[in-house]
Design a protein around this motif. Structure first.
Motif, PDB file in Angstrom:
ATOM      1  N   PRO A   8      -3.279  -9.860   0.572  1.00  0.00           N
ATOM      2  CA  PRO A   8      -4.240  -9.076  -0.191  1.00  0.00           C
ATOM      3  C   PRO A   8      -5.409  -8.658   0.693  1.00  0.00           C
ATOM      4  N   SER A   9      -5.963  -7.482   0.383  1.00  0.00           N
ATOM      5  CA  SER A   9      -7.111  -6.966   1.124  1.00  0.00           C
ATOM      6  C   SER A   9      -7.983  -6.183   0.146  1.00  0.00           C
ATOM      7  N   TRP A  13      -3.279  -3.937  -0.352  1.00  0.00           N
ATOM      8  CA  TRP A  13      -2.399  -4.910   0.295  1.00  0.00           C
ATOM      9  C   TRP A  13      -2.144  -4.465   1.724  1.00  0.00           C
ATOM     10  N   LYS A  14      -2.093  -5.423   2.634  1.00  0.00           N
ATOM     11  CA  LYS A  14      -1.828  -5.119   4.038  1.00  0.00           C
ATOM     12  C   LYS A  14      -0.533  -5.767   4.498  1.00  0.00           C
ATOM     13  N   VAL A  15       0.140  -5.079   5.406  1.00  0.00           N
ATOM     14  CA  VAL A  15       1.282  -5.642   6.124  1.00  0.00           C
ATOM     15  C   VAL A  15       0.776  -5.918   7.528  1.00  0.00           C
ATOM     16  N   SER A  25      -0.872  -2.161   8.288  1.00  0.00           N
ATOM     17  CA  SER A  25      -0.717  -1.003   7.407  1.00  0.00           C
ATOM     18  C   SER A  25      -1.266  -1.387   6.043  1.00  0.00           C
ATOM     19  N   THR A  26      -1.931  -0.466   5.354  1.00  0.00           N
ATOM     20  CA  THR A  26      -2.538  -0.742   4.058  1.00  0.00           C
ATOM     21  C   THR A  26      -1.840   0.058   2.960  1.00  0.00           C
ATOM     22  N   ASP A  31       4.059  -4.059  -4.219  1.00  0.00           N
ATOM     23  CA  ASP A  31       5.469  -3.662  -4.097  1.00  0.00           C
ATOM     24  C   ASP A  31       5.691  -2.739  -2.904  1.00  0.00           C
ATOM     25  N   ALA A  32       4.793  -1.774  -2.716  1.00  0.00           N
ATOM     26  CA  ALA A  32       4.923  -0.865  -1.567  1.00  0.00           C
ATOM     27  C   ALA A  32       4.754  -1.630  -0.258  1.00  0.00           C
ATOM     28  N   ALA A  33       3.835  -2.577  -0.239  1.00  0.00           N
ATOM     29  CA  ALA A  33       3.627  -3.383   0.971  1.00  0.00           C
ATOM     30  C   ALA A  33       4.848  -4.249   1.269  1.00  0.00           C
ATOM     31  N   ILE A  34       5.456  -4.809   0.224  1.00  0.00           N
ATOM     32  CA  ILE A  34       6.655  -5.635   0.417  1.00  0.00           C
ATOM     33  C   ILE A  34       7.805  -4.786   0.954  1.00  0.00           C
TER      34      ILE A  34
END
Length: 72
Positions: A8-9, A13-15, A25-26, A31-34
């Motif tokens: 979490p950010s 959400w960050k990868v 990447s933010t 779900d998009a981050a996963i």
């Protein structure tokens, strides 16, 4: 090889790759981050570690370097 984390950010959400091997990447939702993190972990053949809003680990998936003699 460094693992990939979904963290979490703020409201996003960050990868992130351990050790800062690549710029994070933010994303607007988890779900998009996963999805992005899974693609990256598969490409790097490492573990994907997904954290919840509280920072605790929710899920782990390995995409490489698993021992071949694991029973189960």
């Amino acid at each position: 090889m460094p693992n990939v984390h979904v963290v979490p950010s703020g409201d996003q959400w960050k990868v992130e790759v351990e050790g800062g091997a690549q710029a994070p990447s933010t994303f607007d939702n988890q779900d998009a981050a996963i999805t992005s993190g899974t693609t990256l972990a598969k490409r790097l053949q490492v573990e994907l570690i997904v954290h919840g809003k509280d920072g605790a680990i929710r899920m782990r998936n390995s995409y490489g370097n698993d021992p071949r003699d694991v029973k189960g």
